[in-house]
Write an enzyme that holds these catalytic residues in place. Structure first.
Site, PDB file in Angstrom:
ATOM      1  N   ASP A  42       0.480  -0.987   0.254  1.00 29.89           N
ATOM      2  CA  ASP A  42      -0.002   0.145   0.436  1.00 29.89           C
ATOM      3  C   ASP A  42       0.765   1.359   0.131  1.00 29.89           C
ATOM      4  O   ASP A  42       1.403   1.416   0.230  1.00 29.89           O
ATOM      5  CB  ASP A  42      -0.098  -0.078   1.176  1.00 29.89           C
ATOM      6  CG  ASP A  42      -2.160   1.379   0.857  1.00 29.89           C
ATOM      7  OD1 ASP A  42      -1.788   2.525   0.408  1.00 29.89           O
ATOM      8  OD2 ASP A  42      -3.020   0.959   1.625  1.00 29.89           O
ATOM      9  N   ASP A  97      -7.368   5.417  -8.342  1.00 33.62           N
ATOM     10  CA  ASP A  97      -8.839   5.583  -7.722  1.00 33.62           C
ATOM     11  C   ASP A  97      -8.860   6.263  -7.191  1.00 33.62           C
ATOM     12  O   ASP A  97      -8.683   7.072  -7.226  1.00 33.62           O
ATOM     13  CB  ASP A  97      -8.597   4.578  -6.532  1.00 33.62           C
ATOM     14  CG  ASP A  97      -8.248   2.605  -7.098  1.00 33.62           C
ATOM     15  OD1 ASP A  97      -8.885   2.309  -8.406  1.00 33.62           O
ATOM     16  OD2 ASP A  97      -7.532   1.788  -6.046  1.00 33.62           O
ATOM     17  N   ASP A 111      -9.606   9.996 -17.168  1.00 35.49           N
ATOM     18  CA  ASP A 111     -10.405   9.857 -17.864  1.00 35.49           C
ATOM     19  C   ASP A 111     -11.083  11.049 -16.687  1.00 35.49           C
ATOM     20  O   ASP A 111     -12.706  11.161 -16.737  1.00 35.49           O
ATOM     21  CB  ASP A 111     -11.226   8.961 -18.112  1.00 35.49           C
ATOM     22  CG  ASP A 111     -11.618   7.763 -17.380  1.00 35.49           C
ATOM     23  OD1 ASP A 111     -10.929   8.008 -16.892  1.00 35.49           O
ATOM     24  OD2 ASP A 111     -12.912   7.577 -17.773  1.00 35.49           O
ATOM     25  N   THR A 163      -1.481   3.219 -20.858  1.00 32.72           N
ATOM     26  CA  THR A 163      -1.718   2.220 -20.216  1.00 32.72           C
ATOM     27  C   THR A 163      -3.054   1.452 -20.178  1.00 32.72           C
ATOM     28  O   THR A 163      -3.695   2.047 -21.620  1.00 32.72           O
ATOM     29  CB  THR A 163      -2.208   3.423 -18.579  1.00 32.72           C
ATOM     30  OG1 THR A 163      -3.483   3.574 -18.088  1.00 32.72           O
ATOM     31  CG2 THR A 163      -1.359   4.443 -18.425  1.00 32.72           C
ATOM     32  N   GLU A 164      -3.474   0.089 -19.847  1.00 34.48           N
ATOM     33  CA  GLU A 164      -4.561  -0.685 -19.744  1.00 34.48           C
ATOM     34  C   GLU A 164      -5.404   0.520 -19.749  1.00 34.48           C
ATOM     35  O   GLU A 164      -6.932   0.281 -20.670  1.00 34.48           O
ATOM     36  CB  GLU A 164      -4.532  -1.489 -18.685  1.00 34.48           C
ATOM     37  CG  GLU A 164      -4.086  -2.413 -19.082  1.00 34.48           C
ATOM     38  CD  GLU A 164      -1.865  -2.895 -18.110  1.00 34.48           C
ATOM     39  OE1 GLU A 164      -1.650  -2.310 -17.041  1.00 34.48           O
ATOM     40  OE2 GLU A 164      -2.163  -4.159 -18.454  1.00 34.48           O
ATOM     41  N   TYR A 165      -5.745   1.646 -18.171  1.00 35.23           N
ATOM     42  CA  TYR A 165      -6.458   2.102 -18.497  1.00 35.23           C
ATOM     43  C   TYR A 165      -7.336   3.178 -19.104  1.00 35.23           C
ATOM     44  O   TYR A 165      -7.973   3.687 -19.779  1.00 35.23           O
ATOM     45  CB  TYR A 165      -6.943   2.259 -17.390  1.00 35.23           C
ATOM     46  CG  TYR A 165      -7.886   2.065 -15.776  1.00 35.23           C
ATOM     47  CD1 TYR A 165      -7.247  -0.027 -15.905  1.00 35.23           C
ATOM     48  CD2 TYR A 165      -8.718   1.892 -15.741  1.00 35.23           C
ATOM     49  CE1 TYR A 165      -7.545  -0.572 -15.235  1.00 35.23           C
ATOM     50  CE2 TYR A 165      -9.737   0.647 -14.320  1.00 35.23           C
ATOM     51  CZ  TYR A 165      -8.694  -0.241 -14.223  1.00 35.23           C
ATOM     52  OH  TYR A 165      -9.107  -0.865 -12.674  1.00 35.23           O
TER      53      TYR A 165
HETATM   54  N1  SAM Z   1      -2.461   2.750 -13.365  1.00 38.25           N
HETATM   55  C1  SAM Z   1      -3.191   0.877 -14.261  1.00 38.25           C
HETATM   56  C2  SAM Z   1      -3.425   1.990 -15.692  1.00 38.25           C
HETATM   57  O1  SAM Z   1      -3.951   3.150 -15.651  1.00 38.25           O
HETATM   58  O2  SAM Z   1      -4.317   1.286 -16.248  1.00 38.25           O
HETATM   59  C3  SAM Z   1      -4.052   0.875 -13.091  1.00 38.25           C
HETATM   60  C4  SAM Z   1      -4.823   1.460 -13.038  1.00 38.25           C
HETATM   61  S1  SAM Z   1      -6.194   0.957 -11.804  1.00 38.25           S
HETATM   62  C5  SAM Z   1      -7.692   1.901 -11.929  1.00 38.25           C
HETATM   63  C6  SAM Z   1      -5.468   1.804 -10.186  1.00 38.25           C
HETATM   64  C7  SAM Z   1      -4.455   0.625  -9.305  1.00 38.25           C
HETATM   65  O3  SAM Z   1      -3.635   1.402  -8.492  1.00 38.25           O
HETATM   66  C8  SAM Z   1      -5.725  -0.609  -9.076  1.00 38.25           C
HETATM   67  O4  SAM Z   1      -4.540  -1.414  -9.103  1.00 38.25           O
HETATM   68  C9  SAM Z   1      -4.770  -0.140  -7.768  1.00 38.25           C
HETATM   69  O5  SAM Z   1      -5.034  -1.492  -6.697  1.00 38.25           O
HETATM   70  C10 SAM Z   1      -3.701   0.249  -7.744  1.00 38.25           C
HETATM   71  N2  SAM Z   1      -3.872   1.279  -6.068  1.00 38.25           N
HETATM   72  C11 SAM Z   1      -5.118   2.226  -5.782  1.00 38.25           C
HETATM   73  N3  SAM Z   1      -4.188   2.657  -4.662  1.00 38.25           N
HETATM   74  C12 SAM Z   1      -3.494   2.195  -4.139  1.00 38.25           C
HETATM   75  C13 SAM Z   1      -2.286   2.128  -3.090  1.00 38.25           C
HETATM   76  N4  SAM Z   1      -2.695   3.304  -2.210  1.00 38.25           N
HETATM   77  N5  SAM Z   1      -1.321   1.814  -3.313  1.00 38.25           N
HETATM   78  C14 SAM Z   1      -0.698   0.807  -4.407  1.00 38.25           C
HETATM   79  N6  SAM Z   1      -1.502   0.502  -5.132  1.00 38.25           N
HETATM   80  C15 SAM Z   1      -2.686   1.276  -5.491  1.00 38.25           C
END
Ligand code: SAM
Length: 186
Positions: free
Chosen positions: A69, A91, A127, A166-168
């Protein structure tokens, strides 16, 4: 030398992505820039495992992942150790009471200051317009400045030069969502 330069066995700059998900962005960046060391940080094994599967095939010597985290990110890097930070489609944590969990909050910007080099930078793409507006509002109270702000990255030819998806980003831009991006520094 310090821990991460010892780990990579070189003095190359260290760039990190916080919340790397399945790792498409950071793996592509590590392939494009072998002269940079990349560290991807991800909270959940369920997505991180996909990145590990890809890295098992690619065997990129300049790429490593940490499952953690990011609230504890200051424990992992020393002062001035990181040259660049990427946040991609973080997120949103839409409830006000969870605002401090957003990776672009004052609380997180203050954490990054502990290990980002004085001449380092941070890029954020999303986005999610309310999340982006929040991220911009957090800059001044945290003492950061914007170098670049766009609300439609994919229609800005200059900023798109060298853009790694990125994937998203692929998913949301393909349904027509404009992609916001800032580049900030201290
Ligand atoms: N960055 C990638 C993309 O653009 O395709 C993934 C986007 S996804 C919406 C956000 C990712 O951030 C998730 O896999 C989530 O588990 C991770 N994440 C969110 N808060 C986090 C934290 N405090 N520490 C580590 N990872 C985190």
């Amino acid at each position: 030398m310090n821990f991460w330069h010892d780990f990579f066995e070189n003095e190359n700059p260290i760039h990190i992505e916080v919340g790397m998900g399945k790792g498409r962005f950071i793996i592509d960046m590590a392939k494009l820039h072998p002269e940079i060391n990349y560290i991807g940080i991800e909270k959940y094994s369920s997505v991180l495992v996909r990145a590990i599967e890809k890295q098992t095939i690619e065997q990129l010597p300049n790429l490593v992942f940490i499952r953690m985290d990011a609230e504890a990110i200051e424990n992992v890097f020393e002062k001035d150790e990181v040259a660049y930070i990427y946040l991609n489609f973080s997120d949103p944590w839409p409830k006000d009471r969870h605002a401090r969990r957003r990776l672009t909050s004052v609380q997180f910007l203050n954490r990054y200051v502990n290990f980002l080099a004085a001449d380092g930078g941070l890029t954020f793409k999303t986005d999610n317009r309310p999340l982006f507006d929040f991220a911009i509002e957090e800059l001044e109270p945290a003492g950061w400045k914007a170098q670049v702000i766009t609300y439609d990255l994919h229609n800005d030819a200059a900023l798109m030069e060298g853009n790694v998806m990125t994937e998203y980003e692929e998913k949301f831009s393909s349904v027509g969502n404009p992609i916001c991006k800032y580049i900030i520094y201290r």
